[in-house]
Design a protein around this motif. Structure first.
Motif, PDB file in Angstrom:
ATOM      1  N   UNK A 136       0.817  -1.213   0.000  1.00 30.44           N
ATOM      2  CA  UNK A 136       0.000   0.000   0.000  1.00 30.44           C
ATOM      3  C   UNK A 136       0.853   1.267   0.000  1.00 30.44           C
ATOM      4  N   UNK A 137       2.119   1.124   0.291  1.00 35.28           N
ATOM      5  CA  UNK A 137       2.956   2.316   0.419  1.00 35.28           C
ATOM      6  C   UNK A 137       3.448   2.799  -0.941  1.00 35.28           C
ATOM      7  N   UNK A 138       3.435   4.091  -1.113  1.00 37.19           N
ATOM      8  CA  UNK A 138       4.018   4.698  -2.308  1.00 37.19           C
ATOM      9  C   UNK A 138       5.409   5.225  -1.975  1.00 37.19           C
ATOM     10  N   UNK A 190       4.960   9.190   1.478  1.00 36.57           N
ATOM     11  CA  UNK A 190       6.233   9.090   0.775  1.00 36.57           C
ATOM     12  C   UNK A 190       7.166  10.205   1.203  1.00 36.57           C
ATOM     13  N   UNK A 191       8.465   9.900   1.380  1.00 35.61           N
ATOM     14  CA  UNK A 191       9.416  10.943   1.767  1.00 35.61           C
ATOM     15  C   UNK A 191       9.402  12.067   0.752  1.00 35.61           C
ATOM     16  N   UNK A 192       9.467  13.298   1.253  1.00 37.85           N
ATOM     17  CA  UNK A 192       9.347  14.475   0.383  1.00 37.85           C
ATOM     18  C   UNK A 192      10.517  14.560  -0.590  1.00 37.85           C
ATOM     19  N   UNK A 193      11.695  14.300  -0.059  1.00 37.23           N
ATOM     20  CA  UNK A 193      12.899  14.512  -0.893  1.00 37.23           C
ATOM     21  C   UNK A 193      12.935  13.598  -2.106  1.00 37.23           C
TER      22      UNK A 193
ATOM     23  N   UNK B 166      19.687  -9.091   9.419  1.00 31.67           N
ATOM     24  CA  UNK B 166      19.162  -9.925   8.339  1.00 31.67           C
ATOM     25  C   UNK B 166      18.580  -9.056   7.229  1.00 31.67           C
ATOM     26  N   UNK B 167      17.778  -8.093   7.613  1.00 30.54           N
ATOM     27  CA  UNK B 167      17.217  -7.197   6.610  1.00 30.54           C
ATOM     28  C   UNK B 167      17.766  -5.782   6.752  1.00 30.54           C
ATOM     29  N   UNK B 168      18.015  -5.367   7.985  1.00 26.16           N
ATOM     30  CA  UNK B 168      18.549  -4.034   8.187  1.00 26.16           C
ATOM     31  C   UNK B 168      20.057  -4.105   8.370  1.00 26.16           C
ATOM     32  N   UNK B 169      20.781  -4.096   7.283  1.00 27.26           N
ATOM     33  CA  UNK B 169      22.231  -4.183   7.354  1.00 27.26           C
ATOM     34  C   UNK B 169      22.827  -2.825   7.680  1.00 27.26           C
ATOM     35  N   UNK B 170      24.118  -2.828   7.933  1.00 28.26           N
ATOM     36  CA  UNK B 170      24.774  -1.576   8.252  1.00 28.26           C
ATOM     37  C   UNK B 170      24.689  -0.592   7.087  1.00 28.26           C
ATOM     38  N   UNK B 171      24.573  -1.116   5.870  1.00 31.46           N
ATOM     39  CA  UNK B 171      24.505  -0.243   4.704  1.00 31.46           C
ATOM     40  C   UNK B 171      23.280   0.651   4.763  1.00 31.46           C
ATOM     41  N   UNK B 172      22.169   0.145   5.317  1.00 32.69           N
ATOM     42  CA  UNK B 172      20.945   0.935   5.310  1.00 32.69           C
ATOM     43  C   UNK B 172      20.811   1.781   6.564  1.00 32.69           C
ATOM     44  N   UNK B 173      21.858   1.793   7.402  1.00 31.30           N
ATOM     45  CA  UNK B 173      21.726   2.559   8.632  1.00 31.30           C
ATOM     46  C   UNK B 173      21.506   4.039   8.347  1.00 31.30           C
ATOM     47  N   UNK B 174      22.205   4.569   7.353  1.00 32.99           N
ATOM     48  CA  UNK B 174      22.011   5.979   7.037  1.00 32.99           C
ATOM     49  C   UNK B 174      20.570   6.259   6.634  1.00 32.99           C
ATOM     50  N   UNK B 175      20.019   5.361   5.833  1.00 33.16           N
ATOM     51  CA  UNK B 175      18.638   5.568   5.418  1.00 33.16           C
ATOM     52  C   UNK B 175      17.699   5.498   6.612  1.00 33.16           C
ATOM     53  N   UNK B 176      17.983   4.562   7.524  1.00 30.18           N
ATOM     54  CA  UNK B 176      17.153   4.456   8.726  1.00 30.18           C
ATOM     55  C   UNK B 176      17.227   5.747   9.531  1.00 30.18           C
ATOM     56  N   UNK B 177      18.436   6.285   9.621  1.00 35.07           N
ATOM     57  CA  UNK B 177      18.580   7.526  10.385  1.00 35.07           C
ATOM     58  C   UNK B 177      17.711   8.626   9.777  1.00 35.07           C
ATOM     59  N   UNK B 178      17.744   8.742   8.453  1.00 30.25           N
ATOM     60  CA  UNK B 178      16.926   9.768   7.807  1.00 30.25           C
ATOM     61  C   UNK B 178      15.433   9.515   8.030  1.00 30.25           C
TER      62      UNK B 178
END
Lengths: 193, 193
Positions: A136-138, A190-193, B166-178
DNA sequence: CGACGACAGTCAACACCGTTGACTCAGGAG
DNA sequence: CTCCTGAGTCAACGGTGTTGACTGTCGTCG
């Protein structure tokens, strides 16, 4: 195959051995947690020899996992307008009718020293929530955002249970729905950026 | 009073009895959880009789609570601009240097079948986080919002640990922070309405 | 019909757990 | 020197999850 359950059995009839054990186990695990309920107590409540419980279900942990599968529990409704889904999810999670589900999840979290319990927890959030929400997420990172929304809800349930109506009384539930719903909404939109 | 600890003791010197027990207990509780570590194992690692551990600390649970007080652990920095505090909090919570704190909190949550552990958990989030954050928040319901922000962070830690990279690897940590930072921000910023 | 094999159920025991009581023994006070 | 107090030791208690050996019952086959 071989499922010869009697058709005329009423729902409240004294259940057969295995079923009695499962019911007793579910109730006691929900009420007193994994460590707090003993195989002997379950067996006693079900009128069965403790050794039989292990024979039938393999181990205490196997019984725990079998009985807390959370299948046949209600699932959050993800249909309807997206821009108010956050509030609806919070309202669902805190609804009085969901107390069993909350207690099941609490019991699982508190038993998650075991890696099989963690795996079951992962499977539950994935199949019962994330996989359904992601469609459901865009916008980008839909799957990661779904996981993070699940984390938010998990944290809320955790706090709700630890708080023990000490600071977050039922009176403030409406406010929590509004506030925390907005926080979920930040990941639904959805994230704005 | 009576605190006659030797001044010239090096940090890595073999610690005295009680201290050895506390160190062994902390390490094993963090690593294997409350149920997974036995008093006998702690005593063995510290080279001490198991009965003495109970004598000195009262009970296994008392030792657990004493050793996982989370005092003398670093505390999130709440200073700086408010409009980016969300991201900074998430970055702090997921920082590699905070692994001990995350494991301590995880151990506490998983032992929270006991009401004393729940009480300790409440005390920790309140004094180490909520009370400090509430003074920085503007707008209504500052205290409730602080609690809810703590819930969000707790949920993130919980998921981070259950996920087991398993799904949240260190690579996605920056995205998680945002992303998650924005979700925290929704409760840090004063409600619009 | 009687013997036999499979199998559900029972019981005692194992190894481990947290905790406690009785004991030993060193060291200071009178 | 004697007495007493306190810390450390050890065996034991009641509890846990689990297992092995035993029983009895039932269906099957000679």
């Amino acid at each position: 195959m071989g499922d010869d359950r009697r058709v005329e059995t009423t729902e409240t009839a004294p259940p057969t051995g295995r079923e009695a054990v499962e019911r007793a186990a579910l109730g006691m695990f929900e009420e007193q947690g994994y460590a707090g309920t003993s195989v002997r107590a379950i067996a006693g409540a079900a009128g069965v020899d403790p050794a039989l419980v292990i024979r039938w279900f393999g181990s205490k942990e196997d019984l725990f996992l079998r009985v807390l599968s959370l299948t046949e529990k209600p699932v959050p409704d993800l249909t309807g307008p997206l821009d108010t889904l956050g509030e609806r999810l919070v309202a669902f999670a805190l609804a009085p009718g969901q107390r069993d589900v909350r207690r099941d999840l609490t019991a699982l979290v508190r038993a998650s020293d075991s890696s099989s319990v963690r795996s079951r927890l992962r499977q539950i959030t994935r199949t019962l929530f994330v996989e359904r929400l992601v469609e459901r997420l865009d916008g980008p990172n839909a799957e990661l955002r779904s996981h993070l929304i699940a984390s938010q809800l998990g944290g809320l349930l955790q706090s709700w249970d630890v708080a023990e109506d000490q600071n977050v009384a039922a009176a403030s539930r409406d406010r929590i729905i509004t506030l925390y719903g907005a926080a979920l909404q930040a990941l639904i939109d959805p994230p704005v950026e």
